[in-house]
Design an enzyme around this catalytic site. Structure first.
Site, PDB file in Angstrom:
ATOM      1  N   THR A 123      12.321 -12.178  18.399  1.00  0.00           N
ATOM      2  CA  THR A 123      12.859 -12.306  16.719  1.00  0.00           C
ATOM      3  C   THR A 123      14.159 -12.484  16.604  1.00  0.00           C
ATOM      4  O   THR A 123      15.104 -12.085  17.521  1.00  0.00           O
ATOM      5  CB  THR A 123      12.305 -10.877  16.347  1.00  0.00           C
ATOM      6  OG1 THR A 123      12.685 -10.574  14.943  1.00  0.00           O
ATOM      7  CG2 THR A 123      12.832  -9.655  17.151  1.00  0.00           C
ATOM      8  N   ASP A 124      14.596 -12.963  15.478  1.00  0.00           N
ATOM      9  CA  ASP A 124      15.929 -13.255  15.056  1.00  0.00           C
ATOM     10  C   ASP A 124      16.720 -12.034  14.976  1.00  0.00           C
ATOM     11  O   ASP A 124      17.976 -11.979  14.840  1.00  0.00           O
ATOM     12  CB  ASP A 124      15.929 -13.851  13.726  1.00  0.00           C
ATOM     13  CG  ASP A 124      15.269 -13.296  12.540  1.00  0.00           C
ATOM     14  OD1 ASP A 124      14.784 -12.477  12.528  1.00  0.00           O
ATOM     15  OD2 ASP A 124      15.274 -13.826  11.333  1.00  0.00           O
ATOM     16  N   GLU A 125      15.966 -10.895  14.846  1.00  0.00           N
ATOM     17  CA  GLU A 125      16.537  -9.602  14.620  1.00  0.00           C
ATOM     18  C   GLU A 125      17.621  -9.029  15.596  1.00  0.00           C
ATOM     19  O   GLU A 125      18.280  -8.198  15.614  1.00  0.00           O
ATOM     20  CB  GLU A 125      15.508  -8.254  14.332  1.00  0.00           C
ATOM     21  CG  GLU A 125      14.843  -8.771  12.978  1.00  0.00           C
ATOM     22  CD  GLU A 125      14.301  -7.412  12.406  1.00  0.00           C
ATOM     23  OE1 GLU A 125      13.254  -7.413  11.624  1.00  0.00           O
ATOM     24  OE2 GLU A 125      14.835  -6.178  12.559  1.00  0.00           O
ATOM     25  N   TYR A 147      13.816  -1.077  16.893  1.00  0.00           N
ATOM     26  CA  TYR A 147      12.897  -1.914  16.900  1.00  0.00           C
ATOM     27  C   TYR A 147      13.702  -3.222  17.541  1.00  0.00           C
ATOM     28  O   TYR A 147      13.377  -3.775  18.413  1.00  0.00           O
ATOM     29  CB  TYR A 147      12.476  -2.637  15.855  1.00  0.00           C
ATOM     30  CG  TYR A 147      11.677  -3.635  15.777  1.00  0.00           C
ATOM     31  CD1 TYR A 147      10.682  -4.042  16.478  1.00  0.00           C
ATOM     32  CD2 TYR A 147      12.202  -4.818  15.145  1.00  0.00           C
ATOM     33  CE1 TYR A 147      10.071  -5.232  16.502  1.00  0.00           C
ATOM     34  CE2 TYR A 147      11.795  -6.310  15.020  1.00  0.00           C
ATOM     35  CZ  TYR A 147      10.510  -6.335  15.970  1.00  0.00           C
ATOM     36  OH  TYR A 147      10.042  -7.678  15.920  1.00  0.00           O
ATOM     37  N   LYS A 151      13.331  -4.982  21.429  1.00  0.00           N
ATOM     38  CA  LYS A 151      13.320  -6.375  21.349  1.00  0.00           C
ATOM     39  C   LYS A 151      14.189  -7.120  22.429  1.00  0.00           C
ATOM     40  O   LYS A 151      13.982  -7.859  23.319  1.00  0.00           O
ATOM     41  CB  LYS A 151      13.062  -7.292  20.118  1.00  0.00           C
ATOM     42  CG  LYS A 151      11.683  -6.755  19.409  1.00  0.00           C
ATOM     43  CD  LYS A 151      10.338  -7.238  20.148  1.00  0.00           C
ATOM     44  CE  LYS A 151       9.925  -8.694  20.062  1.00  0.00           C
ATOM     45  NZ  LYS A 151       8.637  -8.941  20.619  1.00  0.00           N
TER      46      LYS A 151
HETATM   47  P1  NAD Z   1       1.594  -6.837  14.425  1.00  0.00           P
HETATM   48  O1  NAD Z   1       2.571  -5.270  14.189  1.00  0.00           O
HETATM   49  O2  NAD Z   1       0.912  -7.089  13.242  1.00  0.00           O
HETATM   50  O3  NAD Z   1       0.629  -6.801  15.755  1.00  0.00           O
HETATM   51  C1  NAD Z   1       1.058  -6.015  16.789  1.00  0.00           C
HETATM   52  C2  NAD Z   1      -0.153  -6.415  17.737  1.00  0.00           C
HETATM   53  O4  NAD Z   1       0.103  -5.631  18.948  1.00  0.00           O
HETATM   54  C3  NAD Z   1      -1.332  -5.333  17.250  1.00  0.00           C
HETATM   55  O5  NAD Z   1      -2.375  -5.890  17.267  1.00  0.00           O
HETATM   56  C4  NAD Z   1      -1.082  -4.117  18.231  1.00  0.00           C
HETATM   57  O6  NAD Z   1      -2.553  -3.320  18.382  1.00  0.00           O
HETATM   58  C5  NAD Z   1      -0.839  -4.733  19.279  1.00  0.00           C
HETATM   59  N1  NAD Z   1      -0.116  -3.821  20.400  1.00  0.00           N
HETATM   60  C6  NAD Z   1       0.953  -2.758  20.077  1.00  0.00           C
HETATM   61  N2  NAD Z   1       1.151  -2.240  21.131  1.00  0.00           N
HETATM   62  C7  NAD Z   1       0.433  -2.742  21.970  1.00  0.00           C
HETATM   63  C8  NAD Z   1       0.200  -2.297  23.920  1.00  0.00           C
HETATM   64  N3  NAD Z   1       1.037  -1.445  24.259  1.00  0.00           N
HETATM   65  N4  NAD Z   1      -0.600  -2.902  24.290  1.00  0.00           N
HETATM   66  C9  NAD Z   1      -1.309  -3.918  23.839  1.00  0.00           C
HETATM   67  N5  NAD Z   1      -1.507  -4.373  22.283  1.00  0.00           N
HETATM   68  C10 NAD Z   1      -0.488  -3.641  21.514  1.00  0.00           C
HETATM   69  O7  NAD Z   1       3.056  -7.828  14.671  1.00  0.00           O
HETATM   70  P2  NAD Z   1       3.139  -9.374  14.491  1.00  0.00           P
HETATM   71  O8  NAD Z   1       3.988  -9.346  13.115  1.00  0.00           O
HETATM   72  O9  NAD Z   1       2.118 -10.090  14.364  1.00  0.00           O
HETATM   73  O10 NAD Z   1       4.338  -9.582  15.391  1.00  0.00           O
HETATM   74  C11 NAD Z   1       3.915 -10.240  16.762  1.00  0.00           C
HETATM   75  C12 NAD Z   1       4.864 -10.629  17.681  1.00  0.00           C
HETATM   76  O11 NAD Z   1       6.055 -11.418  16.786  1.00  0.00           O
HETATM   77  C13 NAD Z   1       5.904  -9.173  18.082  1.00  0.00           C
HETATM   78  O12 NAD Z   1       6.379  -9.352  19.272  1.00  0.00           O
HETATM   79  C14 NAD Z   1       6.986  -9.248  16.887  1.00  0.00           C
HETATM   80  O13 NAD Z   1       8.181  -8.759  17.576  1.00  0.00           O
HETATM   81  C15 NAD Z   1       7.032 -10.771  16.869  1.00  0.00           C
HETATM   82  N6  NAD Z   1       7.816 -11.337  15.652  1.00  0.00           N
HETATM   83  C16 NAD Z   1       7.323 -10.782  14.429  1.00  0.00           C
HETATM   84  C17 NAD Z   1       7.908 -11.428  13.320  1.00  0.00           C
HETATM   85  C18 NAD Z   1       7.301 -11.057  11.953  1.00  0.00           C
HETATM   86  O14 NAD Z   1       8.010 -11.524  10.719  1.00  0.00           O
HETATM   87  N7  NAD Z   1       5.960 -10.295  11.644  1.00  0.00           N
HETATM   88  C19 NAD Z   1       8.855 -12.247  13.117  1.00  0.00           C
HETATM   89  C20 NAD Z   1       9.462 -12.683  14.433  1.00  0.00           C
HETATM   90  C21 NAD Z   1       8.865 -12.305  15.750  1.00  0.00           C
HETATM   91  O1  TDX Z   2       9.388  -1.488   1.177  1.00  0.00           O
HETATM   92  C1  TDX Z   2      10.129  -2.190   1.597  1.00  0.00           C
HETATM   93  N1  TDX Z   2      11.426  -2.692   0.705  1.00  0.00           N
HETATM   94  C2  TDX Z   2      12.318  -3.352   0.887  1.00  0.00           C
HETATM   95  O2  TDX Z   2      13.096  -3.731   0.116  1.00  0.00           O
HETATM   96  C3  TDX Z   2      10.016  -2.969   2.727  1.00  0.00           C
HETATM   97  C4  TDX Z   2       8.936  -2.711   3.741  1.00  0.00           C
HETATM   98  C5  TDX Z   2      11.170  -3.760   3.150  1.00  0.00           C
HETATM   99  N2  TDX Z   2      12.182  -3.953   2.126  1.00  0.00           N
HETATM  100  C6  TDX Z   2      13.066  -4.957   2.571  1.00  0.00           C
HETATM  101  C7  TDX Z   2      13.849  -4.778   3.936  1.00  0.00           C
HETATM  102  C8  TDX Z   2      14.242  -6.163   4.316  1.00  0.00           C
HETATM  103  O3  TDX Z   2      15.240  -6.586   3.942  1.00  0.00           O
HETATM  104  O4  TDX Z   2      12.650  -6.190   2.814  1.00  0.00           O
HETATM  105  C9  TDX Z   2      13.046  -7.074   3.785  1.00  0.00           C
HETATM  106  C10 TDX Z   2      11.940  -7.365   4.788  1.00  0.00           C
HETATM  107  O5  TDX Z   2      11.436  -6.189   5.656  1.00  0.00           O
HETATM  108  P1  TDX Z   2      10.253  -5.858   6.394  1.00  0.00           P
HETATM  109  O6  TDX Z   2       9.099  -6.782   5.776  1.00  0.00           O
HETATM  110  O7  TDX Z   2      10.051  -4.531   6.910  1.00  0.00           O
HETATM  111  O8  TDX Z   2      10.702  -7.034   7.616  1.00  0.00           O
HETATM  112  P2  TDX Z   2      12.315  -7.004   8.535  1.00  0.00           P
HETATM  113  O9  TDX Z   2      12.842  -5.766   8.422  1.00  0.00           O
HETATM  114  O10 TDX Z   2      12.952  -8.120   7.819  1.00  0.00           O
HETATM  115  O11 TDX Z   2      11.623  -7.420   9.846  1.00  0.00           O
HETATM  116  C11 TDX Z   2      10.635  -8.410   9.875  1.00  0.00           C
HETATM  117  O12 TDX Z   2      11.148  -9.531  10.474  1.00  0.00           O
HETATM  118  C12 TDX Z   2      11.494  -9.786  11.807  1.00  0.00           C
HETATM  119  C13 TDX Z   2       9.330  -7.870  10.871  1.00  0.00           C
HETATM  120  O13 TDX Z   2       8.876  -6.840  10.437  1.00  0.00           O
HETATM  121  C14 TDX Z   2       9.810  -7.890  12.424  1.00  0.00           C
HETATM  122  O14 TDX Z   2       8.602  -7.752  13.160  1.00  0.00           O
HETATM  123  C15 TDX Z   2      10.257  -9.327  12.824  1.00  0.00           C
HETATM  124  O15 TDX Z   2      10.733  -9.284  14.095  1.00  0.00           O
END
Ligand code: NAD
Ligand code: TDX
Length: 333
Positions: A123-125, A147, A151
């Site tokens: 992730t970019d985070e 988090y 990562k």
């Molecule tokens: P999500 O939370 O929707 O899904 C995570 C999945 O992993 C779930 O199905 C959960 O059951 C499974 N999981 C958690 N712990 C586990 C374990 N110990 N063993 C096996 N399975 C397990 O997450 P997402 O948003 O789909 O993100 C997927 C990946 O992409 C993550 O690695 C996250 O860091 C990365 N990512 C997400 C975003 C975003 O914006 N959502 C952006 C960049 C990178």
């Molecule tokens: O209730 C809320 N109110 C609010 O203002 C929530 C849940 C979020 N926010 C803000 C916080 C952030 O500035 O919105 C922005 C986005 O928040 P999230 O959806 O929690 O995402 P973020 O914290 O940016 O992280 C996400 O992007 C990178 C994903 O959750 C991560 O899994 C991914 O790695």
């Protein structure tokens, strides 16, 4: 190719499995997922009968389970993680366990069975916050939440394996994804479903934090390119090129649903809240990647998907989500 996809019952992993089955009908996929609160087999109903797909419930931290599945495949793509920043602030332990130790268990299995590729979805985070400009793959890691730090630790472990053991890993770091099937703790599905229920939308701080949004299928296409054309030991940033403040995003959602701005409630800010994320993605673009989904159009489609699929999110919101939500937002209004 025979792939072990971990975390495939989550948001991005389930889209990636569907994407792969369509793009490469000969590939064989095993999906290992623990089914934590975020794992949801409803995300994969349409593919569960596909003979090239199999689901196994289990933990990436369980070496016996991982080794059993790893011996049948030649590639691992690791999506499995604890992924929500706010939960990592409440309870960091599970993040360190899955995002760091789990990564180690998967890589050890890949080494043991001489896999040809290991892809770590990051992730970019991990770069932290940036006021102006954009992070490149060489920018220092400055994670600000448990988090992001877990990562980043996973990323560093992966890179150390490539240098120490010649381990065939690639890392991708993507910006904020959106699309159908995203767990309604993240801002877009939380705000869309709350607005549909006429519940207040908890906007953190001044609402001016900036995120770069990418449609989930563009992320899947970029992972496909990294998997097939990426180089061992390299990191690839994946951006969407759609920077929006949270307040702008919130108004787009409300307008699409024809709901009033009076639903917006300013709440106490997230501790350590990153102000802005922005990525330079020239490196993956040089391999042919282009985001193809226009932001406002796909955001509208996404909003409509939640509006038209209430059964999907109502089941979640009426379950353990409520306990998390009350704990997370208590005292912030
Ligand atoms: P999500 O939370 O929707 O899904 C995570 C999945 O992993 C779930 O199905 C959960 O059951 C499974 N999981 C958690 N712990 C586990 C374990 N110990 N063993 C096996 N399975 C397990 O997450 P997402 O948003 O789909 O993100 C997927 C990946 O992409 C993550 O690695 C996250 O860091 C990365 N990512 C997400 C975003 C975003 O914006 N959502 C952006 C960049 C990178
Ligand atoms: O209730 C809320 N109110 C609010 O203002 C929530 C849940 C979020 N926010 C803000 C916080 C952030 O500035 O919105 C922005 C986005 O928040 P999230 O959806 O929690 O995402 P973020 O914290 O940016 O992280 C996400 O992007 C990178 C994903 O959750 C991560 O899994 C991914 O790695």
């Amino acid at each position: 190719m025979r792939l072990l996809i971990t975390g495939g019952a989550g948001f991005i992993g389930s889209h990636f499995i569907r994407y792969l089955l369509q793009a490469y009908p000969k590939y064989r996929i095993v999906n290992l997922d623990k089914l934590t609160y975020a794992g949801n087999l409803d995300n994969l109903r349409d593919v569960e009968e596909n003979p090239h797909y199999r689901f196994a419930q289990g933990d990436i931290c369980d070496p016996v389970m991982v080794n059993t599945l790893a011996q049948e495949v030649d590639v691992i793509v690791n999506f499995a993680a604890e992924t929500h920043v706010d939960r990592s602030i409440l309870e960091p332990g599970g993040f360190i366990r899955t995002d760091v130790h789990g990564t180690y268990i998967l890589m050890e299995a890949a080494r043991r069975f001489n896999h040809r590729r290991y892809l770590q979805i990051s992730t970019d985070e991990v770069y932290g916050s940036i006021q102006t400009g954009a992070f490149t793959e060489d920018s220092p890691l400055q994670p600000n939440s448990p988090y992001a730090a877990s990562k980043a630790a996973g990323d560093l472990l992966v890179l150390s394996y490539t240098r120490t053991y010649g381990f065939p890993a690639i890392l991708t770091r993507c910006s904020n994804n959106f699309g159908p099937n995203q767990y309604p703790e993240k801002i877009i599905p939380l705000f869309v479903t709350h607005a549909l229920e006429d519940q207040p939308l908890p906007l953190y701080g001044d609402g001016r934090n900036v995120r770069d949004w990418i449609y989930v299928l563009d992320h899947c296409a970029a992972i496909d390119i990294a998997l097939h054309h990426g180089k061992t030991g390299e990191v690839y940033n994946i951006g969407g090129g759609n920077e929006r403040t949270n307040i702008e995003l919130t108004h787009l959602i409300l307008n699409e649903l024809d709901k009033p701005a009076s639903l917006i409630r300013s709440v106490t800010d997230r501790p350590g809240h990153d102000r802005r994320y922005a990525l330079s993605d020239q490196k993956i673009r040089a391999l042919g990647y282009r985001p193809r989904h226009p932001f406002e159009e796909t955001l509208r489609e996404t909003v409509r998907w939640y509006r038209d699929n209430p059964a999907w999110w109502q089941k979640i919101k009426s379950g353990t989500f409520r306990h998390y939500y009350d704990q997370q937002y208590a005292g912030r209004w």
